[in-house]
Design an enzyme around this catalytic site. Structure first.
Site, PDB file in Angstrom:
ATOM      1  N   ALA A  11       0.979  -1.804   0.095  1.00  0.00           N
ATOM      2  CA  ALA A  11      -0.630   0.240  -0.129  1.00  0.00           C
ATOM      3  C   ALA A  11       0.764   1.548   0.407  1.00  0.00           C
ATOM      4  O   ALA A  11       0.692   2.486  -0.468  1.00  0.00           O
ATOM      5  CB  ALA A  11      -1.204  -0.218   1.434  1.00  0.00           C
ATOM      6  N   LYS A  12       1.912   0.825   0.859  1.00  0.00           N
ATOM      7  CA  LYS A  12       2.862   2.473   0.905  1.00  0.00           C
ATOM      8  C   LYS A  12       3.738   2.869  -0.434  1.00  0.00           C
ATOM      9  O   LYS A  12       2.943   3.466  -1.499  1.00  0.00           O
ATOM     10  CB  LYS A  12       4.229   2.037   1.819  1.00  0.00           C
ATOM     11  N   LYS A  13       3.653   1.358  -1.763  1.00  0.00           N
ATOM     12  CA  LYS A  13       4.447   1.634  -2.962  1.00  0.00           C
ATOM     13  C   LYS A  13       3.395   2.742  -3.766  1.00  0.00           C
ATOM     14  O   LYS A  13       3.367   2.881  -4.247  1.00  0.00           O
ATOM     15  CB  LYS A  13       4.628   0.549  -3.360  1.00  0.00           C
ATOM     16  N   ASP A  72      11.751  -3.766  -8.818  1.00  0.00           N
ATOM     17  CA  ASP A  72      12.400  -4.256  -8.299  1.00  0.00           C
ATOM     18  C   ASP A  72      13.368  -3.538  -7.500  1.00  0.00           C
ATOM     19  O   ASP A  72      13.591  -2.956  -8.371  1.00  0.00           O
ATOM     20  CB  ASP A  72      13.011  -5.089  -9.461  1.00  0.00           C
ATOM     21  N   SER A  73      13.443  -3.689  -6.263  1.00  0.00           N
ATOM     22  CA  SER A  73      14.943  -3.099  -5.561  1.00  0.00           C
ATOM     23  C   SER A  73      15.055  -3.640  -4.593  1.00  0.00           C
ATOM     24  O   SER A  73      14.576  -4.423  -3.891  1.00  0.00           O
ATOM     25  CB  SER A  73      13.647  -1.723  -4.921  1.00  0.00           C
ATOM     26  N   PHE A 154       9.266   0.815   5.274  1.00  0.00           N
ATOM     27  CA  PHE A 154      10.223  -0.018   5.549  1.00  0.00           C
ATOM     28  C   PHE A 154      10.794  -1.303   5.058  1.00  0.00           C
ATOM     29  O   PHE A 154      12.070  -0.330   4.688  1.00  0.00           O
ATOM     30  CB  PHE A 154       8.488  -1.167   4.508  1.00  0.00           C
ATOM     31  N   ASP A 157      14.582  -0.354   5.717  1.00  0.00           N
ATOM     32  CA  ASP A 157      15.154   2.305   6.400  1.00  0.00           C
ATOM     33  C   ASP A 157      15.290   1.915   7.932  1.00  0.00           C
ATOM     34  O   ASP A 157      16.031   2.902   8.012  1.00  0.00           O
ATOM     35  CB  ASP A 157      13.449   2.780   6.161  1.00  0.00           C
ATOM     36  N   LYS A 178      11.396  11.435   2.364  1.00  0.00           N
ATOM     37  CA  LYS A 178      11.818   9.850   1.544  1.00  0.00           C
ATOM     38  C   LYS A 178      11.817  10.135  -0.131  1.00  0.00           C
ATOM     39  O   LYS A 178      12.680  10.334  -0.528  1.00  0.00           O
ATOM     40  CB  LYS A 178      11.329   9.610   1.773  1.00  0.00           C
TER      41      LYS A 178
END
Length: 200
Positions: A11-13, A72-73, A154, A157, A178
């Site tokens: 949800a944060k993305k 992708d990270s 998340f 971090d 951020k």
């Protein structure tokens, strides 16, 4: 209303993508995996961030027919030869756990002196639509600290101090701060006008 699919449950993305796309596509609606009929997500078995991002974006486009973004990270730590890298989310093994991943990383770096704790986050975003594909990459350099700090963000971090914001972890930054320096923020800001131009 322009609908764009982000192949993610996070949800944060989804919120981050909506914020960054909005100035370029004011009428954009970002849908996530929870908003579309379920499908079998591909196994992320590629050897690079780009490969995995394209894999997810192609699958999302094939199953939804919507212009699809996927990222992708991961965190690449100098003292660990670039690992966890593409294995960041599952570094400590199944089931996925941010807490366990952070505990393992701290243990692996316990004897590494402060001056050798350099690291960077990398994010590759892939966009797949009826007209083709494109990818962009963003990075955020910094270092891994020795204790968990902060409650935002998340993943890693809570252990990462960005070079642009020394003294605080990226989990201690405001959402706006951020976004301004993050690997995903850099990649999203680069790809957003391209997506807007392609969909506009």
């Amino acid at each position: 209303m322009t609908r764009v699919f982000l192949a993610s449950h996070n949800a944060k993305k989804l919120a981050e993508l909506s914020r960054i796309l909005a100035p370029h596509l004011p009428s954009v609606q970002v849908l996530g995996l929870a908003d579309v009929p379920a499908y079998d997500e591909p196994v992320e078995d590629q050897p690079s961030f780009e490969g995995n991002a394209l894999l997810k974006a192609r699958a999302g486009f094939a199953h939804t027919g919507l212009p699809t973004l996927a990222d992708d990270s991961g965190l690449c730590v100098d003292a660990l030869n670039g690992m966890p890298g593409i294995l960041s989310a599952r570094w400590s093994g199944p089931p996925k756990s941010d807490e366990h991943n952070n505990e393992l990383l701290l243990a692996q770096l316990a004897d590494v002196p402060d001056e050798r704790r350099g690291a960077h986050f990398t994010c590759v975003i892939a966009f797949v639509h009826a007209g083709g594909e494109l990818t962009v990459e963003g990075t955020m350099p910094g270092r891994v600290i020795r204790e968990v700090r902060g409650s935002g963000g998340f993943g890693y971090d809570v252990l990462f101090e960005a070079s642009d914001r020394p003294g605080v972890t990226t989990a201690e930054l405001s959402v706006e701060d951020k976004d301004a320096i993050s690997h995903r923020g850099h990649a999203l800001r680069e790809i957003a006008p391209q997506v807007a131009a392609l969909l506009g």
